[in-house]
Motif scaffolding. Structure first.
Motif, PDB file in Angstrom:
ATOM      1  N   GLY A 176       0.829  -1.198   0.000  1.00 21.79           N
ATOM      2  CA  GLY A 176       0.000   0.000   0.000  1.00 21.79           C
ATOM      3  C   GLY A 176       0.862   1.246   0.000  1.00 21.79           C
ATOM      4  N   SER A 177       0.521   2.210  -0.870  1.00 18.91           N
ATOM      5  CA  SER A 177       1.382   3.396  -1.007  1.00 18.91           C
ATOM      6  C   SER A 177       0.738   4.645  -0.450  1.00 18.91           C
ATOM      7  N   GLY A 178      -0.070   4.494   0.589  1.00 23.31           N
ATOM      8  CA  GLY A 178      -0.583   5.668   1.288  1.00 23.31           C
ATOM      9  C   GLY A 178       0.528   6.286   2.113  1.00 23.31           C
ATOM     10  N   PHE A 204      -0.321   6.311  -7.145  1.00 28.34           N
ATOM     11  CA  PHE A 204       0.278   6.141  -5.816  1.00 28.34           C
ATOM     12  C   PHE A 204      -0.214   7.257  -4.895  1.00 28.34           C
ATOM     13  N   GLY A 205      -0.196   6.993  -3.601  1.00 22.16           N
ATOM     14  CA  GLY A 205      -0.476   8.070  -2.655  1.00 22.16           C
ATOM     15  C   GLY A 205      -1.627   7.810  -1.701  1.00 22.16           C
ATOM     16  N   GLY A 206      -2.545   6.900  -2.072  1.00 21.53           N
ATOM     17  CA  GLY A 206      -3.659   6.575  -1.177  1.00 21.53           C
ATOM     18  C   GLY A 206      -4.445   7.809  -0.778  1.00 21.53           C
ATOM     19  N   THR A 207      -4.657   7.967   0.530  1.00 21.46           N
ATOM     20  CA  THR A 207      -5.496   9.073   0.992  1.00 21.46           C
ATOM     21  C   THR A 207      -4.838  10.438   0.790  1.00 21.46           C
ATOM     22  N   LEU A 285       5.621  -5.061   5.735  1.00 19.62           N
ATOM     23  CA  LEU A 285       4.978  -3.902   6.347  1.00 19.62           C
ATOM     24  C   LEU A 285       3.599  -3.760   5.724  1.00 19.62           C
ATOM     25  N   ILE A 286       2.587  -3.943   6.555  1.00 21.17           N
ATOM     26  CA  ILE A 286       1.223  -3.866   6.032  1.00 21.17           C
ATOM     27  C   ILE A 286       0.722  -2.437   6.208  1.00 21.17           C
ATOM     28  N   SER A 287       0.576  -1.769   5.071  1.00 22.36           N
ATOM     29  CA  SER A 287       0.142  -0.369   5.102  1.00 22.36           C
ATOM     30  C   SER A 287      -1.087  -0.253   4.218  1.00 22.36           C
ATOM     31  N   SER A 288      -2.059  -1.155   4.467  1.00 26.40           N
ATOM     32  CA  SER A 288      -3.198  -1.275   3.558  1.00 26.40           C
ATOM     33  C   SER A 288      -4.313  -0.308   3.899  1.00 26.40           C
ATOM     34  N   GLY A 289      -4.103   0.557   4.909  1.00 25.62           N
ATOM     35  CA  GLY A 289      -5.092   1.594   5.176  1.00 25.62           C
ATOM     36  C   GLY A 289      -6.357   1.072   5.809  1.00 25.62           C
ATOM     37  N   SER A 290      -7.440   1.815   5.598  1.00 27.55           N
ATOM     38  CA  SER A 290      -8.704   1.432   6.216  1.00 27.55           C
ATOM     39  C   SER A 290      -9.838   1.679   5.237  1.00 27.55           C
TER      40      SER A 290
END
Lengths: 998, 89
Positions: A176-178, A204-207, A285-290
Motif C-alpha cells: 500500500g502506497s498511502g 500512488f499516494g492513497g489518501t 509492512l502492512i500499510s493497507s489503510g482502512s
C-alpha cells in the motif's frame, strides 16, 4: 453529449484525452485516468446492476476495492470477463461493459418480484424451502434460480492472453502506497534495504490524493509524487502500481497480482495480461489503510447512497459529482471533509451528524463555510427506487433509541460515514492474533506470528502526523536490523486539521409501523432482520451465522459489512464484540483471475513434453502418438486408412512372423556403481542377486515395505561393480528416490552410487523370429549366436562405428534383443536397424502392439502392478527368495496375503471368440444374480491375440489358481455388455517360454 | 509455501522438495525376527503429532539428498534441519 456531473477545474484525469465507451449498449465518453465508475457517474448513470437475492437496483457504493455493487461483465478485445468492479476498472478507448444479475434488463428486472416477496426470502430460505418436494429441486427451483441469479458469465472460449509468474525476494515488502507505505518505504530504502512497494490502484499516494494536508510545505499529493519519483530511481527499490498483494502465506511468502494490461484496449505484443508475483520477504509492512464503514438505515442500498470517502474521491481524483444535492450522514469528522469539498466546488450539502455537539477544527471549518449542519440527526430511510430522491430524517434521542418527528428532505445522494475499519486481512492471514479496540470499534492486528508489522490506518492510527512518525521509524528500524545501516531520514513537518472523537452509533432504529429493509451486506442482500432470524433459530457462532445468512460471503468478502454484522450479533446476544470474534480472513483479498493463478502452465505447457531422439523419424513415418506420462510415444504407425486396431494388429503380427523394432528409450534407466552394488540389489529386489555374473541380465521385482509390488525390470551386470537397472517408464522417478532413501538413510554403510541415465541412452527393442539374423547383420563382428549371446545375456558391440550395448531380453515372448546407444546416436541406430532390416521385412511397432504382445504372453505390467497387488497376485511368487530378507518381505505373511483364495492373474477368452472385452469390466459367476452381484475380479488388460486371432484379456480374479477352465461372465455396466467367457492360463502364447530361449 | 534450509544447498522453496514422512521411524534390521506389532509400527502406525515433529524431506529438484527437518505441524515453524547422517538430538 455533455457530462453534466463533471467539474471543470478539479481532478487528476487527463482532459486532453477523451475516451469513448459503451455501457449496456449505450455510448458515453470519459477521460484518460477515469475508472468505469467515475466515467459513468460523470454521465449521470447510477443504475448499474441488480442485487443478488432481491434484484433491487444497484448503484455505486465505494470507489475502489471495497465496492459491493458495481460488478460488471467486461468486453475487451473480443474477450469477456465477469466479476469486474467498475470502481477498479480503468477506462480505455472502446471499453464495453454490461450489467449482471438482471434479466431481461437492468431497468426492468423480472427477478425484482423477489423484492416484493421478500417476506418469503429470509435467512436460510434456500435451505428450508427448496428442500421439498425433492423432485422439484432439479426440475423447477434450480433452473429458475440459475437463470435469475449470478454475477456474470465466464467465457467458454480459449483465453488467448498470456499470464506470467515471477518469483522475487526482498528485505521489505510494503503493501500500500498511502502515507504509511510511502514513509516506511522511503526510510527503509534510504537505509539500503531491498524494498518492494505495491499499490493496488493506478495512482500512488492513497489518501494523500484526497486529503487537505501539508507535508514539508507541500500538499499531500505533491509530497507523495516526490517520494515516489525518488523511490523509482533507487536501484534497491521496486515500485509497482496496479498490484494487489492478496495472500499472505507461510514463511513470509506473499502473492501479488499485477494487472499489466487490463487498463489497455489490447495487450501489447509480447506483454502478459497479468503477472503473479510470489514474493519471499524478510519483513512485511502492512500499510493497507482502512475502509470507511457504512451506517445502517432503511433502504440504505438505494442507488445514490454511498460512502462519504468515495464521494470525496470521485470529486477530488476524477472531478465528478456523485450528486448536486448531497446529504452527508456521519457519526464522525470524516463526513465533514466530504461536505467541505462539495461546498468549495459550489455545491451546498446538508450534514446530519449523530453527535450532539462535536468540537473540532474540521467542524468549525464547516460551520464557517456556512454549511447546513443538523446535530443529533439521522437518516431514517432513503426514498426513491432507482435513485435517491429524498430522505426521511429525524432527530434522535440521546440514548439513540427514540426517533423524533420524521421529516422528508430532497436530496439526490446520501454520503455515509460510520468511521473507519482498518484493513487487517493480510495480518490475519499471516496468523496474527487480532485484538479489538474499543476506541475505534474495530479489530487491529495484535501479536504477529510471522515477520510482519502493520502501520498507519491499518493499525488504527488515524492522524497523519502519528502515522508518518511511526512509519519512518518502523521503516528505519526494520531495515537497520537487516542491512545493519543506520541512515536516518529527516522527518517532515506535518500540518493537518485536528478531528474529534466519533460516535459509536452504527444502526438507525426502525420508526414505529415501518418495516424498511436495513442492509448489512450489500452484495448478498443480508439485512438486519436476517441476522435476527438466524439468532432466533439458534445460530450462535459467528462462523455459523455467516454461512446461514451468507453475510460477508460475496465476492467483496464483506469489506463493508463484517463489522456492522458483528455489532448486531453482539448487541442481540448482549456480548461485547471481541467475544463474538470475527470470521476468518482467507486469501485472496480481492478476486484473482484463474488465468493469473495458472500462469504459463496451460495445456501442453503444464508439463514438459519429452521426446525420444528418434521422434522425428516417427513423425515422418506417420506415427500416431500417445501420452505415456510426460513422454510422447508412437502408438502405431499408420499405413493408408488403417485404424488403431488394424495397424497395431499388423505390427504385432509382423513381430510374431518376421521382426519388429520398437522405441523403448522411455524406460527408466539407473546406473548403479560401487563395491556394494550387488548387496543393494539383493536387498531391493525379491530374488537373489549376489551371484549374477558379469555380462548377464536378470529380471527382478521390487516391493514396497507393505508388500505391494512397486516396480519390475531387468538389471544387467556391466562389469564387476557396475550395474544397469531398468524400470518402467511410469515408476522411473519413484524408483530412484526409493534407492536414494535406502542408501542415504537406512543403509548408509553400503558403498554404492545411483544416478538416473534415462536420457543418456536411446533404446530399440528388436523382436521376432528373424531378430537374430538382423542382429548378426548389424553387428557382423560380434558372435550373437544362441551360445555367444544366450537368453538374458549382455555384450557390447560396434554398430557401424557406434558403441552399443546389446541385451538379450524379451517383453514380447519372442526371440528378442534390446540395443542401447548414446542418445545422440539414437536416430542413427534406428535408421540403420530399419535399413538393414528391410530384407527381413522389419516394421516399427508402437505401444499398442507392444501391449498386445505382452498381454498374450501373460507378462504383467502397469495395469496389473497397479499399487494394489502382491507378487503372488501377479504369479511372481517364484521370484521370492526364501533364503534372504528383502524390502517388504516381512509384510507378505499378512493374513490377507496368504489366504487360500487369494486373487491371481488369469487369462480370459470370450466363448464366441469374437467379442472384445472392455478393460475394467467385472467378472461374475451369474450374470442374472440380484444386485449387488458378487464380484470375483476385474479385467486388467485386453487385446486382440494375434497368435490365436481372437480377443484375449488378463484379469485379476479371486481364487485365480482354481479358476482355470471355469466359465464366468464379464459384465460392463458402462458399456452395457455381458460376455460369457472362459478362464484360461495367463500365458496364452508359448507357455513354456521356448521361443525366447531359441 | 514453506521455506526450507537444505543443509547442503541453503534456503530453498518447498516446491523443490518432496515430503517423506516421520524421520524417527527406524527400519528393523534385515533378517531380524520382529513381531507383528513391531512390523506394523514400522510400516503403518504413525502418531500424527500436533506440534514439533521430525520429518524427512528429499531435495528432489536440487541435490537429491534426503534431509531431516524439525517442523511444528500446527504452525509450520521450522526449527532445525539436518543431513541424513546427522542424528536427531
Amino acid at each position: 453529449m455533455t457530462q453534466s456531473f463533471r467539474l471543470e477545474n478539479i481532478g487528476l484525469i487527463n482532459r486532453n484525452k477523451k475516451l469513448s465507451f459503451k455501457f449496456n449498449g449505450k455510448a458515453y465518453y470519459g477521460y484518460e485516468g477515469d475508472t468505469l465508475a467515475s466515467a459513468l457517474i460523470a454521465n449521470g448513470v447510477h443504475l448499474v446492476g441488480r442485487s443478488f437475492k432481491y434484484h433491487r437496483p444497484r448503484g455505486f457504493f465505494g470507489a475502489g476495492v471495497d465496492e459491493p455493487y458495481a460488478i460488471v461483465q467486461l468486453y475487451r478485445n473480443g474477450e469477456t470477463e465477469p466479476n469486474i468492479k467498475a470502481t477498479e476498472q480503468e477506462l480505455f478507448e472502446g471499453l464495453e461493459a454490461k450489467s449482471v444479475n438482471c434479466w431481461p434488463s437492468v431497468n426492468f428486472d423480472i427477478g425484482a418480484i423477489n423484492n416484493f416477496l421478500k417476506i418469503f426470502l429470509p435467512a436460510g430460505f434456500y435451505y428450508k424451502t427448496f428442500m421439498w418436494p425433492k423432485s422439484f429441486w432439479f426440475k423447477v427451483y434450480e433452473p429458475f434460480i440459475r437463470k435469475a441469479a449470478g454475477l456474470g458469465v465466464a467465457s467458454t472460449k480459449h483465453d488467448k492472453e498470456r499470464y506470467e509468474h515471477k518469483y522475487e525476494y526482498c528485505d521489505l515488502l510494503i503493501t500500500g502506497s498511502g502515507p504509511s507505505g510511502l514513509a516506511s518505504a522511503y526510510a527503509a530504502a534510504k537505509n539500503g534495504a531491498r524494498v518492494i512497494l505495491a499499490e493496488d490502484k493506478s495512482r500512488f499516494g492513497g489518501t494523500l490524493l484526497t486529503s487537505e494536508v501539508n507535508i514539508g510545505n507541500q500538499s499531500g499529493k505533491e509530497w507523495a509524487e516526490s517520494i515516489i519519483s525518488e523511490l523509482k530511481e533507487m536501484p534497491n527499490v521496486t515500485v509497482k502500481n496496479r498490484s494487489q498483494v492478496f495472500g499472505y502465506y507461510d514463511h513470509n511468502m506473499l502473492v501479488m497480482s499485477e494487472r499489466i494490461s487490463d487498463h489497455l484496449p489490447k495487450t501489447k505484443k509480447f506483454h502478459p495480461k497479468q503477472k503473479l508475483w510470489y514474493i519471499r520477504a524478510k519483513e512485511v509492512l502492512i500499510s493497507s489503510g482502512s475502509i470507511e464503514r457504512p451506517i445502517v438505515f432503511g433502504n440504505n442500498d438505494t442507488p445514490g447512497v454511498m460512502l462519504s470517502s468515495a464521494a470525496k474521491e470521485y470529486l477530488k481524483v476524477y472531478g465528478v459529482l456523485v450528486g448536486k444535492n448531497p446529504l452527508i450522514f456521519t457519526n464522525n469528522d470524516s463526513g465533514y471533509e466530504t461536505a467541505i469539498e462539495f461546498q468549495k466546488n459550489g455545491i451546498s450539502p446538508i450534514i446530519l451528524d449523530t453527535r450532539k455537539d462535536p468540537k473540532s477544527e474540521i467542524v468549525d471549518e464547516a460551520k464557517n463555510l456556512g454549511i447546513n449542519i443538523k446535530f443529533s440527526y439521522v437518516v431514517v430511510a432513503a426514498q426513491g427506487y432507482k435513485k435517491v430522491k429524498s430522505a426521511d430524517i429525524a432527530k434522535i434521542s440521546e440514548d439513540k433509541e427514540q426517533l423524533g418527528i420524521i421529516e422528508n428532505i430532497k436530496c439526490d445522494c446520501i454520503c455515509v460515514s460510520g468511521f473507519w475499519t482498518p484493513t487487517i486481512h493480510l495480518a490475519s492471514q499471516s496468523g496474527n492474533k487480532t485484538k479489538f479496540r474499543e476506541d475505534i470499534d474495530a479489530f487491529v492486528p495484535g501479536t504477529p506470528k510471522q515477520n510482519e508489522t502493520t502501520i498507519g490506518a491499518a493499525n488504527g492510527t488515524f492522524t497523519l502526523e502519528e502515522t508518518l512518525k511511526n512509519s519512518f521509524e518502523t521503516g528505519h528500524r526494520l531495515s537497520k536490523e537487516i542491512t545493519k545501516n543506520d541512515n536516518k531520514t529527516s522527518f517532515p513537518n506535518v500540518i493537518e486539521k485536528k478531528s474529534t472523537a466519533h460516535d459509536k452509533f452504527w444502526c438507525v432504529p426502525l420508526p414505529k409501523g415501518k418495516n424498511y429493509k436495513r442492509f448489512l451486506d450489500f452484495q448478498n442482500d443480508v439485512a438486519v432482520s436476517d441476522i435476527e432470524i438466524a439468532l432466533k433459530e439458534g445460530y450462535r457462532s459467528i462462523e455459523h451465522v455467516k454461512r446461514y445468512t451468507t453475510l460477508g460471503m460475496a465476492t467483496d468478502q464483506g469489506k463493508t459489512s463484517n463489522l456492522n454484522g458483528l455489532q448486531l450479533v453482539s448487541k442481540i446476544e448482549n456480548k461485547v464484540v471481541p467475544s463474538v470474534g470475527h470470521t476468518t480472513f482467507r486469501p485472496p483479498y480481492t478476486p484473482v483471475s484463474i488465468g493469473a493463478i495458472v500462469g504459463r502452465e496451460v495445456g501442453k505447457h503444464s508439463k514438459p513434453t519429452r521426446k525420444s531422439p528418434m521422434h522425428l523419424w516417427h513423425e515422418k513415418n506417420n506415427a500416431v502418438f500417445v501420452d505415456a506420462g510426460v513422454w510422447l510415444r508412437p502408438r502405431y504407425y499408420k499405413q493408408g486408412d488403417e485404424n488403431l486396431f488394424e495397424g497395431s494388429k499388423r505390427e504385432a503380427k509382423n513381430v510374431r512372423t518376421n521382426v519388429g523394432v520398437c522405441d523403448v528409450t522411455t524406460l527408466g534407466k539407473i546406473d548403479i556403481k560401487g563395491p556394494d552394488a550387488a548387496e543393494l540389489l539383493n536387498r531391493v529386489y525379491t530374488n537373489a542377486w549376489l551371484k549374477l555374473p558379469v555380462g548377464k541380465a536378470r529380471y527382478g521385482v521390487m516391493l514396497r515395505e507393505d508388500g505391494i509390488v512397486m516396480d519390475d525390470g531387468t538389471t544387467t551386470r556391466i562389469s564387476e561393480n557396475h550395474y544397469h537397472m531398468t524400470t518402467t517408464t511410469a515408476q522411473a522417478a519413484n524408483v530412484l528416490s526409493h534407492l536414494e532413501y535406502y542408501l542415504q538413510l537406512v543403509w548408509p554403510e553400503l558403498n554404492v552410487n545411483v544416478v538416473s541415465t534415462t536420457e543418456q541412452w536411446a533404446g530399440a527393442a528388436i523382436a521376432g523370429p528373424k531378430s537374430r539374423e538382423l542382429l548378426q547383420k548389424l553387428f557382423p563382428k560380434s558372435d550373437v549366436s544362441n551360445e555367444g549371446l544366450p537368453f538374458m545375456g549382455y555384450m557390447e558391440g560396434d554398430l557401424f562405428g557406434v558403441k552399443a550395448r546389446i541385451f538379450r531380453i524379451s517383453f514380447s515372448g519372442e526371440l528378442a534383443y534390446e540395443v542401447n546407444v548414446e542418445s545422440d546416436n539414437g536416430n542413427f541406430m534406428w535408421e540403420k536397424i530399419i535399413e538393414v532390416g528391410q530384407e527381413f521385412k522389419i516394421q516399427p511397432y508402437g505401444t499398442e502392439a507392444l501391449s498386445t504382445l505382452r498381454i498374450e504372453m501373460g507378462h504383467v505390467a502397469g495395469s496389473e502392478l497397479d499399487g494394489r497387488t502382491i507378487p503372488y497376485d501377479n504369479s511372481l511368487e517364484g521370484l521370492l527368495s526364501k533364503k534372504k530378507d528383502f524390502i517388504g518381505k516381512r509384510s507378505l505373511n499378512r493374513k490377507a496375503f496368504i489366504a487360500d483364495d487369494r486373487q491371481k492373474v488369469v487369462g480370459v477368452v470370450p466363448l464366441d471368440k469374437k467379442t472384445s472385452i472392455p478393460e475394467g469390466s467385472h467378472l461374475v459367476k451369474d450374470s442374472n444374480a440380484p444386485l449387488p452381484n458378487p464380484k470375483l475380479g476385474y479385467i486388467s488388460a485386453s487385446c486382440w491375440s494375434v497368435e490365436h486371432d481372437n480377443p484375449f484379456s488378463l484379469a485379476i480374479v479371486k481364487d485365480g489358481k482354481n479358476m482355470i477352465g471355469k466359465k464366468l461372465f464379464v459384465m460392463s455396466p458402462l458399456k452395457n455388455k455381458i460376455i460369457p467367457v472362459e478362464i484360461v492360463s495367463s500365458h496364452y502364447v508359448d507357455p513354456k517360454g521356448e521361443r525366447v530361449r531359441s | 509455501m514453506l521455506y526450507i534450509k537444505c543443509p547442503h544447498c541453503g534456503w530453498r522453496s518447498q516446491n523443490e522438495f518432496s515430503y517423506g514422512g516421520d524421520a524417527t521411524v527406524k527400519r528393523p534390521e534385515l533378517g531380524k525376527e520382529v513381531s507383528d506389532q513391531e512390523w506394523d509400527d514400522f510400516v503403518y502406525n504413525r502418531k500424527s503429532l500436533r506440534g514439533k515433529h521430525w520429518e524427512l524431506w528429499q531435495h528432489l529438484s536440487g541435490c537429491r539428498q534426503w534431509i531431516k527437518v524439525e517442523r511444528d505441524t500446527a504452525t509450520h515453524e521450522i526449527f532445525k534441519t539436518l543431513k541424513a547422517n546427522e542424528e536427531i538430538s
